[in-house]
Design an enzyme around this catalytic site. Structure first.
Site, PDB file in Angstrom:
ATOM      1  N   CYS A 146     -19.555  -5.655   3.468  1.00  0.00           N
ATOM      2  CA  CYS A 146     -18.818  -4.447   3.815  1.00  0.00           C
ATOM      3  C   CYS A 146     -17.519  -4.482   3.016  1.00  0.00           C
ATOM      4  O   CYS A 146     -16.949  -5.556   2.805  1.00  0.00           O
ATOM      5  CB  CYS A 146     -18.519  -4.417   5.314  1.00  0.00           C
ATOM      6  SG  CYS A 146     -17.635  -2.922   5.843  1.00  0.00           S
ATOM      7  N   ARG A 198     -18.079  -2.426  17.072  1.00  0.00           N
ATOM      8  CA  ARG A 198     -17.351  -3.652  16.720  1.00  0.00           C
ATOM      9  C   ARG A 198     -16.042  -3.751  17.493  1.00  0.00           C
ATOM     10  O   ARG A 198     -15.172  -2.882  17.363  1.00  0.00           O
ATOM     11  CB  ARG A 198     -17.071  -3.684  15.208  1.00  0.00           C
ATOM     12  CG  ARG A 198     -18.357  -3.553  14.399  1.00  0.00           C
ATOM     13  CD  ARG A 198     -18.146  -3.738  12.904  1.00  0.00           C
ATOM     14  NE  ARG A 198     -19.359  -3.354  12.193  1.00  0.00           N
ATOM     15  CZ  ARG A 198     -20.448  -4.122  12.050  1.00  0.00           C
ATOM     16  NH1 ARG A 198     -20.457  -5.345  12.536  1.00  0.00           N
ATOM     17  NH2 ARG A 198     -21.521  -3.676  11.411  1.00  0.00           N
ATOM     18  N   CYS A 235       0.837  -1.208   0.000  1.00  0.00           N
ATOM     19  CA  CYS A 235       0.000   0.000   0.000  1.00  0.00           C
ATOM     20  C   CYS A 235       0.872   1.258   0.000  1.00  0.00           C
ATOM     21  O   CYS A 235       1.875   1.350   0.705  1.00  0.00           O
ATOM     22  CB  CYS A 235      -0.923  -0.004   1.211  1.00  0.00           C
ATOM     23  SG  CYS A 235      -2.046   1.404   1.225  1.00  0.00           S
ATOM     24  N   CYS A 237       0.501   4.640   6.965  1.00  0.00           N
ATOM     25  CA  CYS A 237      -0.148   4.548   8.275  1.00  0.00           C
ATOM     26  C   CYS A 237       0.798   3.791   9.232  1.00  0.00           C
ATOM     27  O   CYS A 237       1.124   2.614   8.988  1.00  0.00           O
ATOM     28  CB  CYS A 237      -1.469   3.800   8.155  1.00  0.00           C
ATOM     29  SG  CYS A 237      -2.484   4.431   6.794  1.00  0.00           S
ATOM     30  N   CYS A 275     -16.687  -8.949   5.368  1.00  0.00           N
ATOM     31  CA  CYS A 275     -16.024  -7.671   5.120  1.00  0.00           C
ATOM     32  C   CYS A 275     -14.764  -7.904   4.284  1.00  0.00           C
ATOM     33  O   CYS A 275     -13.922  -8.715   4.657  1.00  0.00           O
ATOM     34  CB  CYS A 275     -15.681  -7.020   6.456  1.00  0.00           C
ATOM     35  SG  CYS A 275     -14.803  -5.460   6.274  1.00  0.00           S
ATOM     36  N   CYS A 287     -19.369   2.706   7.914  1.00  0.00           N
ATOM     37  CA  CYS A 287     -18.647   1.973   8.958  1.00  0.00           C
ATOM     38  C   CYS A 287     -17.376   2.778   9.200  1.00  0.00           C
ATOM     39  O   CYS A 287     -16.506   2.855   8.321  1.00  0.00           O
ATOM     40  CB  CYS A 287     -18.325   0.553   8.478  1.00  0.00           C
ATOM     41  SG  CYS A 287     -17.303  -0.369   9.646  1.00  0.00           S
ATOM     42  N   CYS A 308       0.358   0.063  10.302  1.00  0.00           N
ATOM     43  CA  CYS A 308      -0.141  -0.958   9.368  1.00  0.00           C
ATOM     44  C   CYS A 308       0.947  -1.805   8.723  1.00  0.00           C
ATOM     45  O   CYS A 308       1.870  -1.287   8.074  1.00  0.00           O
ATOM     46  CB  CYS A 308      -0.973  -0.282   8.284  1.00  0.00           C
ATOM     47  SG  CYS A 308      -1.731  -1.498   7.178  1.00  0.00           S
TER      48      CYS A 308
HETATM   49  N1  SAM Z   1      -6.682   0.556   3.173  1.00  0.00           N
HETATM   50  C1  SAM Z   1      -7.943   0.825   3.734  1.00  0.00           C
HETATM   51  C2  SAM Z   1      -7.961   1.966   4.694  1.00  0.00           C
HETATM   52  O1  SAM Z   1      -6.979   2.232   5.339  1.00  0.00           O
HETATM   53  O2  SAM Z   1      -9.019   2.563   4.807  1.00  0.00           O
HETATM   54  C3  SAM Z   1      -8.589  -0.374   4.383  1.00  0.00           C
HETATM   55  C4  SAM Z   1      -7.825  -1.345   5.224  1.00  0.00           C
HETATM   56  S1  SAM Z   1      -7.143  -0.743   6.739  1.00  0.00           S
HETATM   57  C5  SAM Z   1      -6.223  -2.182   7.173  1.00  0.00           C
HETATM   58  C6  SAM Z   1      -8.527  -0.674   7.868  1.00  0.00           C
HETATM   59  C7  SAM Z   1      -8.257  -0.311   9.295  1.00  0.00           C
HETATM   60  O3  SAM Z   1      -7.597  -1.360   9.947  1.00  0.00           O
HETATM   61  C8  SAM Z   1      -7.405   0.895   9.583  1.00  0.00           C
HETATM   62  O4  SAM Z   1      -8.099   2.085   9.417  1.00  0.00           O
HETATM   63  C9  SAM Z   1      -7.017   0.657  11.043  1.00  0.00           C
HETATM   64  O5  SAM Z   1      -7.975   1.199  11.911  1.00  0.00           O
HETATM   65  C10 SAM Z   1      -7.045  -0.874  11.137  1.00  0.00           C
HETATM   66  N2  SAM Z   1      -5.696  -1.424  11.314  1.00  0.00           N
HETATM   67  C11 SAM Z   1      -4.728  -1.499  10.408  1.00  0.00           C
HETATM   68  N3  SAM Z   1      -3.603  -2.036  10.931  1.00  0.00           N
HETATM   69  C12 SAM Z   1      -3.882  -2.307  12.219  1.00  0.00           C
HETATM   70  C13 SAM Z   1      -3.138  -2.852  13.297  1.00  0.00           C
HETATM   71  N4  SAM Z   1      -1.886  -3.216  13.170  1.00  0.00           N
HETATM   72  N5  SAM Z   1      -3.749  -2.999  14.491  1.00  0.00           N
HETATM   73  C14 SAM Z   1      -5.045  -2.632  14.654  1.00  0.00           C
HETATM   74  N6  SAM Z   1      -5.798  -2.092  13.665  1.00  0.00           N
HETATM   75  C15 SAM Z   1      -5.231  -1.932  12.466  1.00  0.00           C
HETATM   76  C1  DTB Z   2     -11.288  -2.223  10.907  1.00  0.00           C
HETATM   77  O1  DTB Z   2     -11.521  -1.157  11.512  1.00  0.00           O
HETATM   78  N1  DTB Z   2     -10.507  -3.189  11.377  1.00  0.00           N
HETATM   79  C2  DTB Z   2     -10.389  -4.266  10.426  1.00  0.00           C
HETATM   80  C3  DTB Z   2     -11.392  -3.839   9.326  1.00  0.00           C
HETATM   81  N2  DTB Z   2     -11.774  -2.531   9.725  1.00  0.00           N
HETATM   82  C4  DTB Z   2     -10.987  -3.880   7.928  1.00  0.00           C
HETATM   83  C5  DTB Z   2      -8.969  -4.482   9.970  1.00  0.00           C
HETATM   84  C6  DTB Z   2      -8.018  -4.807  11.115  1.00  0.00           C
HETATM   85  C7  DTB Z   2      -6.673  -5.050  10.531  1.00  0.00           C
HETATM   86  C8  DTB Z   2      -5.685  -5.508  11.581  1.00  0.00           C
HETATM   87  C9  DTB Z   2      -4.313  -5.678  11.043  1.00  0.00           C
HETATM   88  C10 DTB Z   2      -4.156  -6.764  10.016  1.00  0.00           C
HETATM   89  O2  DTB Z   2      -4.648  -7.884  10.207  1.00  0.00           O
HETATM   90  O3  DTB Z   2      -3.517  -6.506   8.985  1.00  0.00           O
HETATM   91 FE1  SF4 Z   3      -2.842   1.185   3.389  1.00  0.00          FE
HETATM   92 FE2  SF4 Z   3      -2.761  -0.022   5.735  1.00  0.00          FE
HETATM   93 FE3  SF4 Z   3      -3.077   2.602   5.632  1.00  0.00          FE
HETATM   94 FE4  SF4 Z   3      -5.092   0.974   4.821  1.00  0.00          FE
HETATM   95  S1  SF4 Z   3      -4.277   1.161   6.885  1.00  0.00           S
HETATM   96  S2  SF4 Z   3      -4.336   2.809   3.778  1.00  0.00           S
HETATM   97  S3  SF4 Z   3      -3.897  -0.732   3.952  1.00  0.00           S
HETATM   98  S4  SF4 Z   3      -1.263   1.455   4.945  1.00  0.00           S
END
Ligand code: SAM
Ligand code: DTB
Ligand code: SF4
Length: 345
Positions: free
Chosen positions: A151, A283, A76, A80, A120, A211, A83
């Site tokens: 979702c 959630r 990506c 973030c 989702c 959401c 992530c």
């Molecule tokens: N790329 C899209 C975005 O950022 O909107 C969708 C996927 S992203 C993984 C969705 C959410 O997962 C993020 O907004 C964050 O709240 C959560 N998330 C991502 N990495 C995480 C982590 N290591 N621990 C907990 N929540 C995480």
């Molecule tokens: C959200 O708020 N949490 C979910 C879902 N929306 C997509 C994702 C959590 C991702 C946790 C880190 C991972 O497994 O990569």
């Molecule tokens: Fe990309 Fe992860 Fe950020 Fe979603 S949370 S925009 S997958 S870097």
């Protein structure tokens, strides 16, 4: 039978704090200090109040089971700091292409067989291209045809893309505000808070359910946690679904090694979400594998009524389904809106 749904909880509430009276378009219904005052309540009072609000709107013994699938993993462009899927960090997550439709439908079918009622699908995109929207629209149609709530979370959307997803039948679009506006910039530099709000407006205008939630344990202060909840609660209308994630620390991400938040502070965050957004699905999202069962029970008591169900979130692990089934059994919880939860085998 749930006669409790008609109780006026205002008569049951401990006195302070109260939201702002105004609820007109764009009005601030919850000031940050009102939410901070919720956090500051004695834990038992806070949970009591959250439980009263929860019972006024939901069956307190029902929890929705939602299964997550990463339909496009890694690589990506966003940065973030939490992530594992960001291309900016060395986390060992391999970038993959968009999953074929038949594999997505197989996964959805398997999730349904396990007892999930919601599916989702997440993609590690900064924003999808129009041709991606065509491909994921076919996934929405197929998953809906199985009778599952749908979702998707695909990154930032333009208005016409939100309309296309709505036309495909998508029930919810997930796009999180993640943290308070003043903390956001220290976690993500590749997009702004306003970018997030713009996508949420497109989703809302297209007529989809929103959401939108956040993530705690990033090193934010309590005031900033309250700031996130206030932002969410002041969206007009507030989201139909609010995921609360606890940071899953992944080696290689800048936030690995952050001091975890006090587990009771996490429960307080769930309770604050429930009280400020009484009808939303709260959630209990990422971070559940790192929680013991008693803590998860407190989250349900605080008003969480949905979990991610299945052994994987997007790239990190989640409790095994049979452990969750055993927990539901011990707590007398039932899966919302579905068939009885499948047993092993
Ligand atoms: N790329 C899209 C975005 O950022 O909107 C969708 C996927 S992203 C993984 C969705 C959410 O997962 C993020 O907004 C964050 O709240 C959560 N998330 C991502 N990495 C995480 C982590 N290591 N621990 C907990 N929540 C995480
Ligand atoms: C959200 O708020 N949490 C979910 C879902 N929306 C997509 C994702 C959590 C991702 C946790 C880190 C991972 O497994 O990569
Ligand atoms: Fe990309 Fe992860 Fe950020 Fe979603 S949370 S925009 S997958 S870097």
């Amino acid at each position: 039978m749930t006669t409790i749904a008609t109780i006026d909880v205002s008569s049951l509430r401990p006195a302070p704090p109260r939201p702002q009276a105004a609820a007109a378009h764009g009005a601030v219904r919850w000031r940050v200090e009102d939410v901070e005052a919720l956090y500051a309540l004695p834990f038992m009072d806070l949970l009591h109040r959250a439980q009263q609000v929860h019972r006024a709107h939901f069956d307190a013994n029902e929890v929705q089971l939602s299964t997550l699938l990463s339909i496009k993993t890694g690589g990506c462009a966003e940065d973030c700091g939490y992530c594992p899927q960001s291309a900016h960090f060395e986390t060992g997550v391999e970038a993959s292409k968009l999953m074929p439709l038949d594999e997505v439908l197989q996964a959805a079918q398997a999730a349904k067989a396990q007892g999930a009622t919601r599916f989702c699908m997440g993609a590690a995109w900064r924003s999808p291209k129009d041709r991606d929207i065509d491909r994921v629209s076919a996934m929405v149609r197929g998953v809906k045809a199985l009778g599952l709530e749908t979702c998707m979370t695909l990154g930032m959307l333009e208005a016409h893309q939100a309309h296309s997803l709505k036309d495909a039948g998508l029930d919810y679009y997930n796009h999180n505000l993640d943290s308070a506006p003043e903390f956001y910039g220290s976690i993500i530099s590749t997009r702004t808070y306003q970018d997030r709000l713009d996508t949420l407006a497109h989703v809302r205008d297209a007529g989809m359910n929103v959401c939108c939630g956040g993530i705690v344990g990033l090193g934010e202060t309590r005031e900033q946690r309250a700031g996130l909840i206030a932002q969410l609660a002041n969206l007009d209308p507030y989201p139909e679904s609010v995921p609360i994630n606890n940071l899953v620390q992944v080696k290689g991400t800048p936030l690995a090694g952050t001091e975890p938040i006090d587990p009771f502070e996490f429960v307080r965050t769930i309770a604050a979400a429930r009280i400020t957004m009484p009808r939303t699905m709260v959630r209990l999202s990422a971070g559940r594998e790192q929680m013991d069962e008693a803590l998860q029970a407190l989250c349900f008591l605080a008003g969480a009524n949905s979990i991610f169900y299945g052994d994987k979130l997007l790239t990190t692990s989640n409790p095994q389904a049979d452990r969750d089934r055993a927990l539901f059994e011990r707590l007398g919880l039932k899966a919302q809106g579905g068939q009885p939860v499948a047993q092993n085998g």
